[in-house]
Design a protein around this motif. Structure first.
Motif, short mmCIF file in Angstrom:
data_model
loop_
_atom_site.label_atom_id
_atom_site.label_comp_id
_atom_site.label_asym_id
_atom_site.label_seq_id
_atom_site.Cartn_x
_atom_site.Cartn_y
_atom_site.Cartn_z
N LEU A 157 0.82 -1.21 0.00
CA LEU A 157 0.00 0.00 0.00
C LEU A 157 0.86 1.26 0.00
CD1 LEU A 157 -2.61 -1.04 2.74
CD2 LEU A 157 -2.88 -1.17 0.25
N LEU A 158 2.00 1.20 0.67
CA LEU A 158 2.83 2.40 0.86
C LEU A 158 4.26 2.25 0.34
CD1 LEU A 158 1.42 3.29 4.36
CD2 LEU A 158 1.47 4.88 2.44
N MET A 159 4.76 1.02 0.26
CA MET A 159 6.14 0.84 -0.19
C MET A 159 6.37 1.36 -1.62
SD MET A 159 8.92 -0.03 1.09
CE MET A 159 10.62 -0.20 0.51
N PRO A 160 5.43 1.13 -2.57
CA PRO A 160 5.65 1.71 -3.91
C PRO A 160 5.72 3.24 -3.88
CG PRO A 160 3.97 0.00 -3.98
CD PRO A 160 4.23 0.26 -2.53
N ILE A 161 5.00 3.86 -2.96
CA ILE A 161 5.07 5.32 -2.85
C ILE A 161 6.45 5.73 -2.35
CG2 ILE A 161 4.00 7.37 -1.84
CD1 ILE A 161 1.46 5.72 -1.39
N MET A 162 6.95 5.01 -1.34
CA MET A 162 8.28 5.34 -0.83
C MET A 162 9.35 5.08 -1.89
SD MET A 162 8.49 4.82 3.22
CE MET A 162 8.89 3.09 3.31
N GLU A 163 9.14 4.06 -2.70
CA GLU A 163 10.09 3.78 -3.77
C GLU A 163 10.11 4.91 -4.80
OE1 GLU A 163 12.48 1.09 -5.00
OE2 GLU A 163 12.56 1.68 -2.89
N THR A 164 8.94 5.48 -5.09
CA THR A 164 8.89 6.61 -6.02
C THR A 164 9.67 7.80 -5.44
OG1 THR A 164 6.72 5.90 -6.81
CG2 THR A 164 7.37 8.16 -7.30
N VAL A 165 9.50 8.04 -4.13
CA VAL A 165 10.25 9.11 -3.46
C VAL A 165 11.75 8.84 -3.58
CG1 VAL A 165 10.68 10.31 -1.28
CG2 VAL A 165 8.36 9.54 -1.85
N ARG A 166 12.15 7.58 -3.34
CA ARG A 166 13.58 7.24 -3.39
C ARG A 166 14.15 7.45 -4.78
NH1 ARG A 166 16.84 3.48 -4.94
NH2 ARG A 166 15.20 2.12 -5.73
N GLU A 167 13.38 7.03 -5.79
CA GLU A 167 13.87 7.21 -7.17
C GLU A 167 14.03 8.69 -7.50
OE1 GLU A 167 10.96 5.19 -9.46
OE2 GLU A 167 11.53 3.18 -8.75
N LEU A 168 13.09 9.52 -7.06
CA LEU A 168 13.19 10.96 -7.34
C LEU A 168 14.36 11.58 -6.62
CD1 LEU A 168 9.41 12.01 -7.16
CD2 LEU A 168 10.84 11.88 -9.20
N SER A 169 14.67 11.09 -5.42
CA SER A 169 15.77 11.67 -4.62
C SER A 169 17.13 11.12 -5.04
CB SER A 169 15.55 11.39 -3.14
OG SER A 169 15.64 10.01 -2.86
N GLY A 170 17.13 9.99 -5.76
CA GLY A 170 18.40 9.42 -6.20
C GLY A 170 19.15 8.67 -5.12
N ARG A 205 17.74 5.31 2.19
CA ARG A 205 16.34 5.49 2.58
C ARG A 205 16.10 4.97 3.99
NH1 ARG A 205 13.18 1.39 -0.38
NH2 ARG A 205 14.00 0.15 1.35
N ASP A 206 16.55 3.77 4.27
CA ASP A 206 16.27 3.15 5.56
C ASP A 206 16.98 3.86 6.70
OD1 ASP A 206 14.70 1.35 4.22
OD2 ASP A 206 16.19 -0.26 4.20
N SER A 207 18.11 4.50 6.41
CA SER A 207 18.83 5.21 7.47
C SER A 207 18.25 6.60 7.74
CB SER A 207 20.32 5.33 7.11
OG SER A 207 20.47 6.16 5.95
N ASN A 208 17.42 7.06 6.83
CA ASN A 208 16.77 8.39 6.99
C ASN A 208 15.30 8.24 6.63
OD1 ASN A 208 16.48 11.17 7.40
ND2 ASN A 208 17.05 11.65 5.29
N ILE A 209 14.60 7.37 7.37
CA ILE A 209 13.27 6.91 6.97
C ILE A 209 12.16 7.92 7.23
CG2 ILE A 209 12.68 5.79 9.16
CD1 ILE A 209 12.03 4.40 5.61
N THR A 210 12.35 8.82 8.22
CA THR A 210 11.26 9.74 8.59
C THR A 210 10.72 10.56 7.42
OG1 THR A 210 11.94 9.85 10.89
CG2 THR A 210 10.60 11.66 10.08
N PRO A 211 11.57 11.23 6.63
CA PRO A 211 11.01 12.00 5.49
C PRO A 211 10.22 11.12 4.53
CG PRO A 211 13.29 12.60 5.88
CD PRO A 211 13.03 11.40 6.73
N TYR A 212 10.67 9.90 4.31
CA TYR A 212 9.96 9.00 3.40
C TYR A 212 8.57 8.68 3.93
CZ TYR A 212 14.18 8.14 0.66
OH TYR A 212 15.26 8.29 -0.17
N ARG A 213 8.47 8.40 5.22
CA ARG A 213 7.16 8.09 5.80
C ARG A 213 6.23 9.29 5.71
NH1 ARG A 213 9.71 5.65 11.29
NH2 ARG A 213 9.95 3.45 10.72
N VAL A 214 6.74 10.47 6.07
CA VAL A 214 5.90 11.67 6.06
C VAL A 214 5.41 11.98 4.65
CG1 VAL A 214 5.84 14.16 6.47
CG2 VAL A 214 6.96 12.66 8.12
N ILE A 215 6.33 11.94 3.68
CA ILE A 215 5.95 12.26 2.30
C ILE A 215 4.93 11.26 1.79
CG2 ILE A 215 6.78 12.41 -0.07
CD1 ILE A 215 9.50 13.36 1.14
N SER A 216 5.15 9.97 2.06
CA SER A 216 4.23 8.94 1.58
C SER A 216 2.86 9.11 2.20
CB SER A 216 4.79 7.55 1.89
OG SER A 216 6.04 7.36 1.26
#
Length: 914
Positions: free
Chosen positions: A264-277, A283-294
């Motif tokens: 439900l949410l992992m594909p959204i976080m993956e899109t964020v990761r791809e955009l951020s490079g 991602r896992d070491s700085n997970i808070t922004p990913y969770r909030v954005i998703s």
């Protein structure tokens, strides 16, 4: 458990399971509660069924199943601060639920819950726990009934059936009203999930303080009506209300430790990761922004799909806040340009099948996200810079909290919502005075919270009408069990007066002048809904001696009951009298014209402005219509003309309205427009205008004309802002439009007469006249300047001397401030050293101007001090530069007296400095 289910399969599997057991699938209600102003957002699955439990609504089914969209960002249920910090909190989430309205009860609810979890989804029975109610105060009987049914479930461990008190296992809607015990199902995730292992004395347990045990499902058994804080009355019919957190069960069934690791949410976080490079490890070491954005981008997409656009108040503020908060966290990942629309595309892809409104409104969602991000980025850097300066000051003080009013100024000036200010402050070990912030917002008529979750429950008023309805049914005077409501096919009904209510008391008879509520077996009066006002009219008994009630309003105080509210203007109405109810025909027709016109206006807004221009509120009255819609900027005059012309073209086409009732799901599937904030039943009324590809296709319970030509004429009288991101158009039709045109045409003819021109020549003749008037004004101004100049030049030859310094103080006749300033320049050209003070009055308002040369300023004589002192005489004040200053006042008659003070003032200053 062998098979790994997808989130979509789990949602559909839940629904299918209960459909097979006789449940009706009910679509998710909007995130904006329909017809409920007491709640900011739909925050639980039961919100759309609230009126059923309160007894003021009934449904054509007794069993229901749904997946409900929910938001918890305000009031009692506010999960915003926890989003991003852990694996489970969200602003938006889904709640799976099955419901029984006076049908099955505890046995079935418990049996089916156990069957679905263990047999269908394959959860380990040994890991499941069930809790039941046992009153810690000893006043309410323990729910041994539920416990006994749990013990009957195959494979359950009896030791896993536990009892808890009121806090955990007794559900109440509010201080009074429906309530009852509940039974929660928890799962043991295992010792690895315990986050308190190192706490001395910690014991893992259900309803404990560690993460090992997770609540999956809450089965609420509604069997009481709370009358007051101590008395519970058994309900005549019992109900079941269950709620299962969708994200939680998906995480459990997919075997992941975090909701954010599900499909439900992992594909959204993956899109964020791809955009951020970044890499998965980064991602896992700085997970808070990913969770909030998703989380926030998902919530914003669903909000916009339900008609909530970014703005400054209420729901719109929340939408703006979560978009800006997500954007700000994106900055921490190096995403410094608008990016949320790209995230939203993934969200639509994941959820579009289950929630088609996302696909239908995809363009609107993407546009609103990008527009809001662009607005935020324009002021973000400056706002954060100013915030950091304020926080630096806080760090040096004893109170480690930013003043709430300063926080509000940051929002008002730079668009920094409280939540972002708070995030930044906490990152620096500080906090924000939230109370002060909200007080400042309230003063500016901005949001102040969500209010109580369910507001007033009706109390004695609802009970009175329930009692009246029950009595009528028992007596056989209303065998159908409800008042027949049909405002569409007739404007007159006849029937026996079933009840008369005055001041909440049912009476047999009422007298002349009484304000009364009348119940007939059927009514053709429209009850206010969807922005359309209620009908008015009269109820009369024509047989002698006869009586008449002037109907002023109509309302529906309880399920099955409709009352006509009015005043007795003749005779004495009595229960059992045969009466006729007659709607005010002309008023109704005016309302119908305006209502159909709002549908045409909505269609033209889509054509001219775009599909994003969706209804956000309306008023349909007999004399006017008001239509609010989402649009980020004022409408240009050209667009407004195009919209008005388009509506009138549609009227002249004389389209026939096709009005059909059909299932809600079918209408939505066909593309009918549903309006956010409105309440729809399972069967809806659809209004189609135009053949083939219709001009307009909306869900609407209002009354309408038969053909668009019946509207007559449509005129827009005003366009304005209703709120941030919301525009408002006010218009008139029919008779009101004719009267407006007649008045304006009369005014135009009078104007033409005054200008001695034809009607067609009025604009040109008016412009010519205004040009001539402006030229005359310029000439008059020039003549005044020449007169003032002559008067001033004469005085220049007779300037007083103070210790050898030229000083001129005089009143000029009818000189404006610009002319006086020019005269001071002329004085200084003539006298390299000196003081000049001039006064004049225009339109009765006095003004003063003073000029002092540079050499005298160095000697301590300043124009600002001088003019401020003498302005007190005329009841004013002023100021300016040391060399030039001006002042205003109230008493023009004392100008000479004020100027008489100039010479003594200058003399005193120069003598003291010499």
């Amino acid at each position: 458990m062998n098979k790994v289910f997808t989130g979509a399969e789990i949602r559909q599997g839940f629904i299918d399971f209960f459909v097979q057991r006789g449940h009706t699938v009910v679509s998710s209600a909007s995130l904006v509660p329909g017809g409920d102003q007491t709640l900011l957002f739909t925050n639980a699955g039961m919100v759309q069924f609230k009126d059923v439990f309160l007894g003021i609504d009934h449904r054509p089914y007794t069993r229901a199943v749904d997946s409900q969209k929910c938001m918890r960002v305000a009031g009692k249920h506010n999960d915003l601060e926890d989003v991003g910090r852990d694996d489970s909190h969200h602003t938006f989430f889904e709640m799976l639920g099955n419901w029984s309205f006076g049908d099955y009860y505890k046995k079935e609810a418990i049996t089916w819950a156990w069957e679905l979890l263990t047999d269908v989804w394959g959860l380990d029975k040994e890991r499941l726990y069930a809790t039941c109610f046992k009153d810690d105060k000893g006043d309410i009987p323990a729910d041994e009934e539920a416990a006994s049914f749990w013990r009957q479930q195959p494979g359950i461990n009896p030791e896993h059936i536990l009892f808890y008190g009121r806090k955990e296992n007794f559900w109440e809607m509010a201080d009074t009203g429906p309530c009852g015990p509940c039974s929660e199902i928890h799962i043991d995730l295992g010792t690895t999930y315990c986050d308190k292992k190192n706490v001395p004395g910690h014991i893992c347990r259900v309803n404990g303080d560690c993460k090992r045990f997770l609540e999956l499902w809450n089965l609420v058994f509604i069997q009481y009506n709370r009358m007051n804080s101590t008395y519970l009355e058994p309900l005549p019919a019992t109900h079941v209300d269950t709620g299962m957190g969708f994200e939680r069960i998906v995480a459990v069934l997919q075997g992941v430790y975090s909701n954010y690791k599900t499909d439900l949410l992992m594909p959204i976080m993956e899109t964020v990761r791809e955009l951020s490079g970044q890499t998965p490890e980064q991602r896992d070491s700085n997970i808070t922004p990913y969770r909030v954005i998703s989380d926030h981008s998902r919530a914003a997409a669903f909000l916009i799909a339900d008609g909530v656009v970014p703005g400054n108040t209420g729901r719109n503020y929340v939408c703006r806040m979560i978009i800006r908060r997500a954007s700000r966290f994106g900055g921490q990942l190096g995403l410094n340009k608008p990016f949320l629309s790209r995230i939203a595309k993934t969200i639509v892809q994941i959820y579009g099948d289950a929630y088609p409104e996302l696909r239908r409104n995809r363009t609107v969602i993407l546009a609103n996200l990008t527009h809001e991000e662009e607005r935020f980025h324009k002021t973000l850097e400056e706002g954060v810079s100013q915030l950091n300066d304020l926080l630096a000051e806080v760090k040096t003080s004893s109170v480690k909290e930013l003043d709430g009013r300063k926080a509000f100024e940051l929002y008002a000036t730079h668009g920094l919502p409280l939540e972002i200010t708070r995030d930044i402050a906490r990152e620096q070990g500080l906090d924000v005075d939230e109370k002060g912030f909200r007080e400042a917002m309230e003063e500016h008529r901005l949001i102040s919270g969500a209010g109580k979750a369910f507001g007033p429950l009706g109390g004695e008023d609802v009970d009175t009408y329930r009692g009246v309805l029950e009595d009528l049914v028992k007596e056989g005077r209303l065998p159908s069990g409800a008042i027949a409501y049909d405002p569409y096919n007739s404007l007159e009904v006849e029937g026996e007066v079933l009840a008369l209510v005055r001041d909440g008391i049912a009476l047999n008879e009422v007298a002349g002048g009484d304000q009364v509520e009348v119940i007939l077996p059927k009514t053709c009066f429209y009850v206010e809904a969807g922005g359309q006002v209620s009908d008015t009219g009269k109820i009369v008994a024509e047989q002698e001696p006869g009586w008449e009630i002037q109907v002023e309003d109509v309302r529906r105080p309880a399920a099955g009951i409709i009352v006509h509210i009015g005043r007795v203007v003749k005779g004495k109405p009595h229960i059992g009298d045969l009466a006729k109810g007659r709607v005010d025909v002309q008023r109704r027709r005016d309302i119908m014209r305006n209502h159909t016109a709002t549908h045409l206006l909505h269609a033209e807004l889509h054509r001219v402005l775009g599909e994003h221009a969706r209804q956000a509120g309306s008023l349909v009255a007999p004399d006017r219509l008001r239509f609010d819609f989402t649009h980020p900027e004022p409408i240009t005059p050209e667009q407004l003309d195009d919209i008005e012309s388009g509506v009138n073209r549609d009227i002249l086409e004389d389209y026939r309205l096709n009005i059909i009732t059909k299932p809600l799901a079918k209408a939505i599937e066909e593309g009918a427009m549903a309006l956010f904030g409105e309440k729809y039943g399972e069967i809806v009324r659809t209004i189609t205008i135009g053949e083939g590809k219709p001009l307009s296709y909306e869900l609407c319970g209002g009354t309408h004309v038969q053909e668009t030509g019946d509207i007559g004429l449509f005129i827009i009288v005003n366009e304005s802002s209703a709120a941030a991101g919301i525009r408002r158009i006010e218009a008139v039709t029919g008779k009101a439009a004719y009267e407006l045109v007649r008045r304006r045409f009369s005014t135009l003819k009078q104007t033409a007469g005054l200008l001695s021109s034809s009607l067609e020549e009025v604009p040109v003749k008016t412009k010519t006249t205004l040009d001539e008037l402006e030229q005359t004004r310029k000439q008059a101004h020039h003549l005044r300047q020449e007169l003032v100049s002559a008067e001033f030049n004469e005085q220049l030859n007779n300037v007083a001397q103070v210790n050898g310094t030229p000083v001129l103080a005089m009143v000029l006749s009818n000189a404006d401030i610009e002319t006086m300033r020019q005269m001071t320049d002329r004085f200084r050209q003539r006298f390299p050293s000196g003081v000049v003070v001039l006064g004049s009055a225009t339109d009765g308002r006095p003004a003063l101007i003073a000029a002092v040369t540079d050499d005298l300023v160095k000697r301590g004589l300043q124009a600002g001090d001088l003019v401020k002192t003498i302005a007190q005489v005329i009841g004013g004040s002023g100021g300016g530069k040391p060399t030039l200053a001006q002042a205003g006042g109230k008493d023009a008659g004392r100008l000479p007296e004020a100027l008489d003070q100039v010479l003594p003032y200058v003399k005193n200053k120069l003598v003291r400095k010499s």
